[in-house]
Design an enzyme around this catalytic site. Structure first.
Site, PDB file in Angstrom:
ATOM      1  N   HIS A 132      40.363  41.219  38.233  1.00 42.47           N
ATOM      2  CA  HIS A 132      41.694  41.188  37.604  1.00 42.47           C
ATOM      3  C   HIS A 132      41.493  41.083  36.089  1.00 42.47           C
ATOM      4  O   HIS A 132      41.554  40.007  35.501  1.00 42.47           O
ATOM      5  CB  HIS A 132      42.498  39.995  38.131  1.00 42.47           C
ATOM      6  CG  HIS A 132      43.905  39.942  37.625  1.00 42.47           C
ATOM      7  ND1 HIS A 132      44.949  40.601  38.227  1.00 42.47           N
ATOM      8  CD2 HIS A 132      44.440  39.311  36.549  1.00 42.47           C
ATOM      9  CE1 HIS A 132      46.063  40.368  37.555  1.00 42.47           C
ATOM     10  NE2 HIS A 132      45.782  39.587  36.533  1.00 42.47           N
ATOM     11  N   ASP A 171      38.487  40.593  47.696  1.00 44.46           N
ATOM     12  CA  ASP A 171      38.159  41.323  46.466  1.00 44.46           C
ATOM     13  C   ASP A 171      39.224  42.382  46.187  1.00 44.46           C
ATOM     14  O   ASP A 171      39.052  43.559  46.484  1.00 44.46           O
ATOM     15  CB  ASP A 171      36.765  41.954  46.620  1.00 44.46           C
ATOM     16  CG  ASP A 171      36.299  42.677  45.359  1.00 44.46           C
ATOM     17  OD1 ASP A 171      36.926  42.471  44.300  1.00 44.46           O
ATOM     18  OD2 ASP A 171      35.323  43.433  45.434  1.00 44.46           O
ATOM     19  N   GLU A 202      40.409  36.766  39.015  1.00 46.55           N
ATOM     20  CA  GLU A 202      40.533  36.728  37.551  1.00 46.55           C
ATOM     21  C   GLU A 202      39.362  35.933  36.956  1.00 46.55           C
ATOM     22  O   GLU A 202      39.060  34.828  37.399  1.00 46.55           O
ATOM     23  CB  GLU A 202      41.850  36.066  37.148  1.00 46.55           C
ATOM     24  CG  GLU A 202      42.101  36.133  35.655  1.00 46.55           C
ATOM     25  CD  GLU A 202      43.484  35.598  35.270  1.00 46.55           C
ATOM     26  OE1 GLU A 202      44.033  36.073  34.261  1.00 46.55           O
ATOM     27  OE2 GLU A 202      44.014  34.720  35.966  1.00 46.55           O
TER      28      GLU A 202
END
Length: 533
Positions: free
Chosen positions: A320, A372, A381
């Protein structure tokens, strides 16, 4: 946290050729902090707006969102932000004291001013910079940051004012009262307690010993909770990972593991043991615990997943992260509009076009499960505060289990602020002869390890160069022949080798170490020239 890593494990980083990189990373941050602190009582705390930035999924080069800058000042205080920045500047000033004394003094000056600002004009930063509330709310308030800044300023300056501040305010500001099971960007108490325990073990507490003992008890409460031997232990996943919260749990894993690592070394050099509710514990248990956490995050876990991007065979491929998930501007310079990034790149199920090598993602849930997926931001993130504490742990573990005296690291004395009349500098004596038996420079080589690869034996050699004179060694040039592999810890210049980039001289009695690897007997190392001044 990066500075603290370097302060404790400078030697280990240098031995692996990483000290220069680590110092460069710290300076990148402190240069920014200097720019953000244009006046003693003004500090810029945020650029941009979290709401409009999150609305867009774009490469940084394509961003057109508002870059409004938000500051704190006497009318809009932020003691937590100013205190934390003061702590960072003070810690970094120790890092650069030998290699860049002018920069070190500049950092310390900013740290003094920021601490005074934080202490004099008290208030929470998110009451002044309200746009930060949704993203980085200061839940713990600012008392922990004031103590944290004081601890780092004492370590950087040796000024008793800051030691007295820690003693005088320990009870009222929670330093001696809060028993912690977490350490992170918002809550600094466990870090303060660890540092104050170090001062106590170093014999610096003086008449403050009773108060500092209370800090130490709380530091040990934290350590005992990590290894499951306290009165209130930290939660762990079935696979053994510290578990604090769903969103970006890994930040608590690395920060706690770092404190366990340094505390283990403090206790070892102090020849002490950890006093837990379950009984006395050997310091080595803390280091073993930190190692178990690092092993887990690098892939020794029920999923056999490495949570460090680019490390191992099975690591997160859909991170992310905007820059990672969108094709590089060098590959395709076509503008990616604000919402277009979500439509084209965010929802794409393929691997990231740019591998964010080394980034540590949020990690698994309470049951070791991990998905994932780019939109699973709680787990995929990455964050700088995940990675920063890892630096010191990795350096310590890479350095092996030798008897390091981490309690009393070699720190150059704080420059004396008294201005004295300058003396004429003596002319340096240039000696172009190779080192001989009467030379002030000794060179000792030894093989530290060997291994076999595809039928060939490789050797790692460690070479220690020592300045045996009573003066500072400068402009050292080494001649190295019969070297057939990579070398770390020196800078090559033409046909000779000089000091590494983080070192410009070698004080009397000090040594530098460099290492190299090749499939042959030791290289021939000799001194071609040097200055003694």
């Amino acid at each position: 946290m990066m500075s603290w890593s370097i302060i404790e494990y400078r030697k280990q980083m240098a031995a692996n050729g990483e000290l220069g990189h680590a110092m460069e990373a710290v300076k990148w941050g402190t240069d920014y902090f200097i720019k953000a602190h244009p006046q003693p009582y003004v500090l810029y705390g945020e650029v941009g707006d979290g709401n409009s930035d999150h609305y867009c999924w774009q490469r940084p080069e394509d961003m057109t969102t508002d870059r409004h800058a938000y500051k704190i000042d006497p009318s809009n205080p932020g003691s937590d932000l100013a205190g934390e920045t003061a702590a960072a500047m003070a810690a970094a000033s120790i890092v650069f004291r030998r290699s860049n004394p002018a920069y070190s003094r500049e950092l310390l000056r900013h740290a003094y001013q920021l601490f005074e600002f934080a202490d004099k004009y008290r208030g929470k930063y998110d009451s002044s910079v309200t746009v930060a509330q949704k993203y980085y709310r200061s839940i713990s308030g600012y008392n922990d940051e004031l103590l944290w800044a004081a601890a780092w300023l004492y370590q950087a300056s040796n000024n008793k004012y800051y030691l007295n501040y820690l003693a005088k305010n320990g009870d009222s500001m929670g330093g001696t009262g809060w028993a912690m099971t977490e350490f992170g960007w918002d809550v600094k108490y466990a870090g303060v307690q660890t540092l104050v325990a170090k001062f106590l073990m170093q014999g610096k507490a003086g008449h403050h010993t009773p108060v500092f003992e209370k800090y130490r008890q709380k530091a040990e409460y934290f350590m005992c909770s990590l290894i499951g031997k306290g009165s209130r232990n930290i939660q762990k996943t079935p696979g053994g990972l510290i578990y604090r919260q769903r969103w970006n749990n890994m930040q608590f894993v690395t920060s706690a593991s770092f404190l366990a690592t340094v505390y283990s070394d403090y206790l070892t050099s102090y020849r002490g043991s950890l006093k837990c509710a379950a009984g006395n514990v050997a310091p080595s248990e803390l280091l073993s615990f930190a190692k178990s956490q690092v092993d887990y995050l690098l892939g020794d876990n029920p999923r056999a997943t490495s949570y460090m991007v680019g490390y191992g065979n099975n690591y997160p491929r859909q991170v992310h992260h905007r820059g990672s998930s969108i094709v590089s501007i060098k590959v395709n310079p076509k503008f990616v509009a604000c919402r277009q990034g979500y439509a084209t790149w965010y929802t794409r199920k393929a691997s990231d076009p740019n591998v964010l090598t080394g980034a540590l993602v949020g990690g698994p849930d309470a049951y070791d499960n991990f998905a994932d997926e780019r939109d699973n931001y709680e787990q995929t993130e990455p964050a700088t505060y995940n990675n920063a504490p890892l630096l010191g742990i990795l350096a310590r573990l890479a350095g092996g289990h030798g008897g390091y005296n981490q309690l009393l690291p070699v720190v150059a004395p704080v420059p004396n602020p008294v201005i004295a009349k300058p003396k004429p500098a003596p002319k340096p004596k240039r000696t172009p002869t190779p080192a001989s038996s009467s030379s002030p420079i000794t060179i000792n080589q030894k093989m530290t390890t060997s291994w076999n690869h595809k039928g060939k034996t490789y050797y790692r050699y460690s070479t220690v160069v020592t300045n045996k004179s009573y003066k500072t060694l400068k402009a050292l040039k080494l001649s190295i022949s019969k070297l057939y592999g990579p070398i770390w810890g020196l800078t090559k210049s033409g046909n000779s080798y000089g000091f590494p980039e983080w070192l410009n001289s070698l004080p009397a009695g000090k040594s530098l170490e460099f290492v190299y690897i090749h499939a042959a007997s030791p290289a021939d190392v000799s001194v071609s020239s040097y200055n003694i001044a």
